[in-house]
Structure formats: structure tokens, C-alpha cells
Design an enzyme around this catalytic site. Structure first.
Site, PDB file in Angstrom:
ATOM      1  N   LYS A 175      27.225  63.931   4.034  1.00 10.63           N
ATOM      2  CA  LYS A 175      28.065  63.848   2.834  1.00 10.63           C
ATOM      3  C   LYS A 175      28.626  62.420   2.768  1.00 10.63           C
ATOM      4  CE  LYS A 175      32.287  64.110   0.714  1.00 10.63           C
ATOM      5  NZ  LYS A 175      31.982  63.005  -0.199  1.00 10.63           N
ATOM      6  N   GLU A 250      36.214  58.162  13.756  1.00  8.57           N
ATOM      7  CA  GLU A 250      36.514  56.724  13.791  1.00  8.57           C
ATOM      8  C   GLU A 250      37.412  56.424  12.608  1.00  8.57           C
ATOM      9  OE1 GLU A 250      36.179  54.748  16.144  1.00  8.57           O
ATOM     10  OE2 GLU A 250      34.859  56.047  17.313  1.00  8.57           O
ATOM     11  N   CYS A 284      37.373  48.473   9.147  1.00 14.58           N
ATOM     12  CA  CYS A 284      38.354  48.964  10.125  1.00 14.58           C
ATOM     13  C   CYS A 284      38.558  47.946  11.230  1.00 14.58           C
ATOM     14  CB  CYS A 284      37.948  50.322  10.668  1.00 14.58           C
ATOM     15  SG  CYS A 284      36.356  50.307  11.450  1.00 14.58           S
ATOM     16  N   GLU A 382      47.802  49.892   8.232  1.00 12.74           N
ATOM     17  CA  GLU A 382      46.503  49.348   7.831  1.00 12.74           C
ATOM     18  C   GLU A 382      46.512  49.081   6.324  1.00 12.74           C
ATOM     19  OE1 GLU A 382      42.960  51.976   7.975  1.00 12.74           O
ATOM     20  OE2 GLU A 382      41.961  50.272   8.925  1.00 12.74           O
TER      21      GLU A 382
HETATM   22  N1  LIG Z   1      37.911  53.400   9.390  1.00 14.14           N
HETATM   23  C1  LIG Z   1      37.286  53.024   8.317  1.00 14.14           C
HETATM   24  O1  LIG Z   1      36.288  52.387   8.406  1.00 14.14           O
HETATM   25  C2  LIG Z   1      37.775  53.435   6.979  1.00 14.14           C
HETATM   26  C3  LIG Z   1      39.117  53.567   6.731  1.00 14.14           C
HETATM   27  N2  LIG Z   1      39.542  53.927   5.506  1.00 14.14           N
HETATM   28  C4  LIG Z   1      41.004  54.004   5.271  1.00 14.14           C
HETATM   29  O2  LIG Z   1      41.284  55.087   4.433  1.00 14.14           O
HETATM   30  C5  LIG Z   1      41.927  54.657   3.240  1.00 14.14           C
HETATM   31  C6  LIG Z   1      41.499  55.542   2.086  1.00 14.14           C
HETATM   32  O3  LIG Z   1      40.096  55.469   1.856  1.00 14.14           O
HETATM   33  P1  LIG Z   1      39.290  56.777   1.436  1.00 14.14           P
HETATM   34  O4  LIG Z   1      37.955  56.450   0.940  1.00 14.14           O
HETATM   35  O5  LIG Z   1      40.148  57.586   0.533  1.00 14.14           O
HETATM   36  O6  LIG Z   1      39.109  57.508   2.873  1.00 14.14           O
HETATM   37  P2  LIG Z   1      38.843  59.014   3.159  1.00 14.14           P
HETATM   38  O7  LIG Z   1      39.157  59.281   4.586  1.00 14.14           O
HETATM   39  O8  LIG Z   1      39.473  59.864   2.127  1.00 14.14           O
HETATM   40  O9  LIG Z   1      37.246  59.146   2.929  1.00 14.14           O
HETATM   41  C7  LIG Z   1      36.269  59.056   3.931  1.00 14.14           C
HETATM   42  C8  LIG Z   1      35.237  60.186   3.762  1.00 14.14           C
HETATM   43  O10 LIG Z   1      35.889  61.452   3.931  1.00 14.14           O
HETATM   44  C9  LIG Z   1      35.678  62.273   2.779  1.00 14.14           C
HETATM   45  N3  LIG Z   1      36.840  63.142   2.586  1.00 14.14           N
HETATM   46  C10 LIG Z   1      37.898  62.970   1.755  1.00 14.14           C
HETATM   47  N4  LIG Z   1      38.764  64.013   1.865  1.00 14.14           N
HETATM   48  C11 LIG Z   1      38.239  64.852   2.780  1.00 14.14           C
HETATM   49  C12 LIG Z   1      38.670  66.095   3.331  1.00 14.14           C
HETATM   50  N5  LIG Z   1      39.801  66.661   2.960  1.00 14.14           N
HETATM   51  N6  LIG Z   1      37.890  66.679   4.279  1.00 14.14           N
HETATM   52  C13 LIG Z   1      36.741  66.103   4.681  1.00 14.14           C
HETATM   53  N7  LIG Z   1      36.272  64.935   4.176  1.00 14.14           N
HETATM   54  C14 LIG Z   1      37.010  64.307   3.242  1.00 14.14           C
HETATM   55  C15 LIG Z   1      35.461  61.278   1.661  1.00 14.14           C
HETATM   56  O11 LIG Z   1      34.826  61.881   0.552  1.00 14.14           O
HETATM   57  P3  LIG Z   1      35.143  61.335  -0.944  1.00 14.14           P
HETATM   58  O12 LIG Z   1      34.670  59.930  -0.971  1.00 14.14           O
HETATM   59  O13 LIG Z   1      34.343  62.231  -1.801  1.00 14.14           O
HETATM   60  O14 LIG Z   1      36.622  61.460  -1.147  1.00 14.14           O
HETATM   61  C16 LIG Z   1      34.603  60.245   2.373  1.00 14.14           C
HETATM   62  O15 LIG Z   1      33.282  60.706   2.492  1.00 14.14           O
HETATM   63  C17 LIG Z   1      41.539  53.205   3.116  1.00 14.14           C
HETATM   64  O16 LIG Z   1      42.465  52.480   2.377  1.00 14.14           O
HETATM   65  C18 LIG Z   1      41.512  52.779   4.559  1.00 14.14           C
HETATM   66  O17 LIG Z   1      42.819  52.493   5.005  1.00 14.14           O
HETATM   67  C19 LIG Z   1      38.653  54.187   4.509  1.00 14.14           C
HETATM   68  C20 LIG Z   1      37.310  54.069   4.682  1.00 14.14           C
HETATM   69  C21 LIG Z   1      36.773  53.638   5.958  1.00 14.14           C
HETATM   70  O1  LIG Z   2      32.869  45.555  11.892  1.00  9.88           O
HETATM   71  C1  LIG Z   2      31.885  46.281  11.750  1.00  9.88           C
HETATM   72  O2  LIG Z   2      30.757  45.834  11.710  1.00  9.88           O
HETATM   73  C2  LIG Z   2      32.032  47.781  11.641  1.00  9.88           C
HETATM   74  C3  LIG Z   2      33.354  48.152  11.075  1.00  9.88           C
HETATM   75  C4  LIG Z   2      33.463  49.603  10.774  1.00  9.88           C
HETATM   76  O3  LIG Z   2      32.918  50.441  11.430  1.00  9.88           O
HETATM   77  C5  LIG Z   2      34.285  50.037   9.644  1.00  9.88           C
HETATM   78  O4  LIG Z   2      34.944  49.224   9.028  1.00  9.88           O
HETATM   79  O5  LIG Z   2      34.250  51.235   9.343  1.00  9.88           O
END
Ligand SMILES: NC(=O)C1=CN([C@@H]2O[C@H](COP(=O)(O)OP(=O)(O)OC[C@H]3O[C@@H](n4cnc5c(N)ncnc54)[C@H](OP(=O)(O)O)[C@@H]3O)[C@@H](O)[C@H]2O)C=CC1
Ligand SMILES: O=C(O)CCC(=O)C(=O)O
Length: 479
Positions: A175, A250, A284, A382
Site C-alpha cells: 500500500k 521506521e 527522515c 521533526e
Molecule cells: N520517516 C519518514 O521517512 C517519513 C516521515 N514522515 C513524517 O510524517 C509526517 C506526515 O506525513 P504523512 O504522509 O501524513 O505520513 P503518514 O505516516 O500518515 O503516511 C505514511 C504511510 O502510512 C499510511 N497511513 C496513513 N494513516 C494510516 C493509518 N491510520 N494506518 C496505517 N497506515 C496509514 C499513509 O497512507 P496515505 O498516504 O494514504 O495517507 C502512507 O502510506 C511528515 O511531515 C513527516 O514528519 C512522513 C513520511 C516519511
Molecule cells: O537518506 C536516505 O537515503 C533514506 C532516508 C529515508 O529512509 C527516509 O527519509 O524515509
């Protein structure tokens, strides 16, 4: 032409039973729709999980070499499509084309790395206390793995979770983030054309709260791997734990860079800019706090500001752009919230802080705050945007203490030419990824990746470490 991505279930492209689609838009061009994806339902998800469940026996019975041959084929197909996949990703989430091309190449390399894993060892012989017995370990797949991915690495992350899941004999329900559903569909097309057995890889789009949560709660999903926000990750962990499924999370980072007075100034400034502002800070592993020893502080600050002023922000599809927009309005709003918080709480705005090119897309300036109080929101939470909190410190010891004073522990860098400073940083920095004289972002596919503290579920992804998550160990005693 604008396309509509279908779900991929049991080897067939399929529309959702809802009859509804959602639009994927371009954060760099508000007038342009990139395409549409399925707004799937819980019933669609059930069918998808069922397909993966039915396929797992046959797939797990193939040899690692046979499974690997499929992954090599996917990599070869993807290599023919680099431009198409990269352009779609840039259009969906705004990263520059140079970065999405690099990411597609990285995805191909990950596929080949895990294809090779099919021929590597999965167990150990352990001496038994019984002289007539043979004792050894082997590994078995978990079964059906649910893969939930974010939009910030829309190519590499789906692949670095899916490829190891498959090579160790699991079947997959993927997904993707809604933001980048079309990019992910293009990756799945490569799997489709590589003719994997039906049901081995399945792809379903739809909202996180229905499809993501549904996967985490589904009784037939044996493992869940997730990258994204802390709040969603923790809920997924709870749901998986409550039904005895394995999970891997992660999540966020608040990654520091320490610059010692003996650092190579140019190197430290270039790495800070690249770590903080590439991908519009939406990694991240992005650099978000910088601690500079007093003796080098003014020089560092001046050069950082000079080089930041030279960055060209603009259309991610143009070769002249160094930084694109935020991936969505939500990300831009989030970023502006933190910039406003920084100003309100008394940090000094040295540069940036404004939305730009607002008629075109969700652009924001690269932003640098000079801070004194490490308890301020921009030093603790963050941001996931191009924002640096810059601190002057009295010593490396103080830098290290502040660097550790956050709830995250993903990635951290130090710039120094002193070997004992390097060694104490390696030992005392609480982060899963510590980098010396290199930027905080940047992950190599053959090495373990993951964080400490609130950044992860303490498991590791990529490299050989993936084997720990995607398999269960069986200890075998033969007499
Ligand atoms: N560690 C990292 O690399 C990341 C961190 N983030 C952090 O998260 C913040 C918000 O970003 P966002 O895209 O909303 O992140 P989310 O955690 O909401 O989304 C990540 C994934 O989880 C899915 N998801 C959303 N809600 C649920 C749920 N209740 N149960 C299971 N899966 C779910 C999303 O689907 P859908 O897209 O359909 O909502 C997407 O596929 C960012 O500003 C950042 O701070 C975000 C992305 C990556
Ligand atoms: O720095 C990278 O290449 C990976 C970072 C990462 O996993 C993320 O932002 O979700």
C-alpha cells in the site's frame, strides 16, 4: 495523457469495487493533475490479502535462486524505464529529476542486491552437547507481508521493503502513500512484466485509515513493515502486537550535525546544505540541527548563508533547479507552522522563512534560524522541510550533549579532523547511523538502516539486516 492506476491483485490489474478514484496532483504545478488512483475499500483489501495468502505456499517452495531470477528480471525491465518512473515521481512529489533518477537507479541496485541474496546462507551449524546429533538453524518466511510506504522516497522505499520480503519467500501486499500512488504503480508494472507467479506481489491504493490500518489489523497478514510518521507507526505497532504479527517501523528523525573547530569548513558547509535542503528537507535523515564550536561559528555561518543564497529553487523537472517544492499543501503548511513557531519562540531568522512561487506550487525558501534555546520547538520536533536550527556551542562535549537531547535517534554527523573527537562521537552519539565528515542523509543499500529511541521499532532494514525481519529462525535438532 493523464492515466488512472489500477490495483494489482493476483496478477491482474483491477479497479476498486468502490468505483471511485482520487486525483494525484503536481505540487510544482497546481494546474496539472498527474493522474488518478483507486480509492479502494476494505472488501478490495480482503481480496488482495487472500491472493497473497494463496500464493505463499508455491512461492516459498521455489529456491532462492529461482526467486532471485525474477528480481533480476524486474531490475532489467526497470532499467528501461528510468526516465518514465523518475519523471512521474518528480511530478507527484516535487523532488528534482536528478534526485528521482538517482533514486530509480538505487531501486534497481537494491533489486539486484536482493536477487543475489537468494544464493547466500540462511543458517548456522551450532555444536550440540549430544555427540550423535546435528543442530543447525534455518529460516522460513513470515507468510504474507504488508508493506506501507511513504511519499518521500516513492521508488526506493517500496523496493527496499518488497525485494527482501520476496527473496526470503514471503508474498506481499503493498500500500503506497496516496501522494505517490502512480509512481508505485509504475514499479509494479515492472514486476507484472517480469511474470512473477500470480498473487506473489499485490498492490492496492486507498486511504491510510482504510487500507493501511486494514492491513495492520488483517488476521491473514503475518508481518507489517512501515515507514512514515511516528503517530501512525506507533498505532500500526500496537495493532500488529495485539494480534501477534511481526512489525517493523521506521519513523522520524531530528538529525544533528556537529562542526568542530578543526573541521574542514567547505566540506562541513556543503554537507550541511545538501543534508538539510536536498529533497526539500523531506527525508527522515535530513539535517535539522547544526552545532558549531564557537571558534569556527562566524566563518561557518557566513559561508552557510552565502551558499544557501545561491541555491536555485524551482520546477523539479528543470535541470537548473536545485530544490523543488514541498510534496503537498499539507507539507508546506506543516513547514510554515514550524517556521512561525521558530519566530514566535524567539529564534533569529537568518534567511528564508517565506513561501515563494505560490501561484505555481508549494514552494518555500531554504530557511536558517540562529537559536540559543535548545528546548524550542524547532530544535525538538521533526519539521520535514528545508529548515535548519543553528547553534553556537562552547565545546564538542556541549554539542554532543545537545545533539542527544531529543527524542529521536536516527542519523547524526560530525565534521572534525581529530581522531579522538571522532571516536567519542561514534561511542556517545545515540543514533542508528553515525557519519564522520559526511552529511546526515545518505543510506547505502548493503548496510543496516534504522534508528534508536523514538525513530524506529529498533529493528533494521536493508543489507543483510533485512533477513532478521522478513524471516523466522527455526532451530533444527537431528539425531
Ligand atoms: N520517516 C519518514 O521517512 C517519513 C516521515 N514522515 C513524517 O510524517 C509526517 C506526515 O506525513 P504523512 O504522509 O501524513 O505520513 P503518514 O505516516 O500518515 O503516511 C505514511 C504511510 O502510512 C499510511 N497511513 C496513513 N494513516 C494510516 C493509518 N491510520 N494506518 C496505517 N497506515 C496509514 C499513509 O497512507 P496515505 O498516504 O494514504 O495517507 C502512507 O502510506 C511528515 O511531515 C513527516 O514528519 C512522513 C513520511 C516519511
Ligand atoms: O537518506 C536516505 O537515503 C533514506 C532516508 C529515508 O529512509 C527516509 O527519509 O524515509
Amino acid at each position: 495523457m493523464v492515466s488512472t492506476a489500477l490495483n494489482y491483485v493476483n496478477g491482474t490489474w483491477k479497479a476498486s469495487g468502490s468505483g471511485q478514484t482520487k486525483e494525484s496532483s503536481n505540487p510544482a504545478d497546481l494546474k496539472q493533475e498527474v493522474g488518478f488512483y483507486q480509492n479502494s475499500t476494505a472488501e478490495d483489501l480482503d481480496q488482495t490479502v487472500q491472493a497473497a495468502k494463496e500464493a505463499k505456499k508455491g512461492w516459498s517452495k521455489l529456491t532462492g535462486a529461482e526467486r532471485g531470477a525474477f528480481l533480476y528480471k524486474v531490475a532489467d525491465i526497470m532499467e528501461q524505464r528510468i526516465d518514465d518512473i523518475a519523471t512521474t515521481a518528480s511530478k507527484e512529489m516535487g523532488k528534482t529529476l536528478a534526485e528521482t533518477r538517482g533514486e530509480t537507479n538505487r531501486g534497481i541496485a537494491i533489486l539486484r542486491y536482493y536477487a543475489g541474496e537468494g544464493l547466500r546462507k540462511v543458517g548456522d551449524v551450532i555444536p550440540s552437547t549430544d555427540a550423535d546429533a546435528l543442530m543447525f538453524t534455518t529460516r522460513v518466511p513470515l507468510g504474507v507481508v504488508g508493506v506501507i510506504t511513504p511519499w518521500n522516497f516513492p521508488i526506493a522505499i517500496p523496493i527496499w521493503k518488497t525485494a527482501p520480503a520476496l527473496i526470503y519467500g514471503n508474498t506481499v501486499v503493498l500500500k503506497p502513500a496516496s501522494e505517490t500512488a502512480l509512481t508505485c504503480a509504475k514499479i509494479i508494472e515492472c514486476f507484472d512484466e517480469a511474470d512473477l507467479p500470480k498473487g506473489v506481489i499485490n498492490f492496492i491504493t486507498g486511504s491510510g485509515s482504510v487500507i493501511g490500518q486494514g492491513l495492520a489489523e488483517h488476521p491473514d497478514v503475518n508481518g507489517i513493515t512501515f515507514t512514515g510518521s511516528n503517530s501512525v507507526g506507533k498505532e500500526i505497532g500496537k495493532q500488529a502486537l495485539s494480534r501477534g504479527a511481526k512489525y517493523q517501523l521506521e519513523m522520524g528523525g531530528k538529525n544533528p550535525v556537529i562542526v568542530a573547530k578543526d573541521a574542514d569548513l567547505q566540506l562541513a558547509v556543503d554537507a550541511t546544505i545538501s543534508g538539510a535542503f536536498k529533497s526539500t528537507g523531506q527525508k527522515c535523515t535530513a539535517t535539522s540541527r547544526v552545532f558549531v564550536e564557537a571558534e569556527l561559528y562566524d566563518e561557518f555561518k557566513d559561508l552557510l548563508l552565502k551558499k544557501t543564497a545561491e541555491l536555485k529553487v524551482g520546477d523539479p523537472l528543470s535541470d537548473s533547479s536545485w530544490m523543488g517544492p514541498c510534496a503537498s499543501k499539507a507539507q508546506l503548511d506543516n513547514c510554515m507552522y514550524y517556521i512561525n513557531k521558530g519566530v514566535e519562540e524567539g529564534a533569529t531568522l537568518l534567511t528564508g522563512g517565506n513561501k515563494i512561487l505560490s501561484d505555481e506550487g508549494f514552494y518555500v525558501e531554504p530557511t536558517i534560524f540562529e537559536c540559543e534555546d535548545h528546548s524550542q520547538t524547532i530544535a525538538q520536533e521533526e519539521v520535514f522541510g528545508p529548515v535548519i536550527a543553528l547553534f553556537k556551542t562552547a565545546s564538542i562535549e556541549q554539542s554532543l550533549e545537545l545533539a542527544n537531547d531529543v527524542e529521536f535517534g536516527l542519523s547524526a554527523s560530525i565534521f572534525t579532523t581529530n581522531i579522538s573527537s571522532m571516536l567519542s562521537f561514534i561511542k556517545d552519539m545515540d543514533a542508528g547511523l553515525v557519519r564522520i565528515n559526511a552529511e546526515s542523509a545518505g543510506v547505502e543499500l548493503q548496510a543496516p538502516f534504522g534508528g534508536m529511541k523514538q525513530s524506529s521499532s529498533h529493528s533494521r532494514e536493508q543489507g543483510e539486516a533485512a533477513k532478521e525481519f522478513f524471516t523466522s529462525i527455526k532451530t533444527v535438532f537431528v539425531k
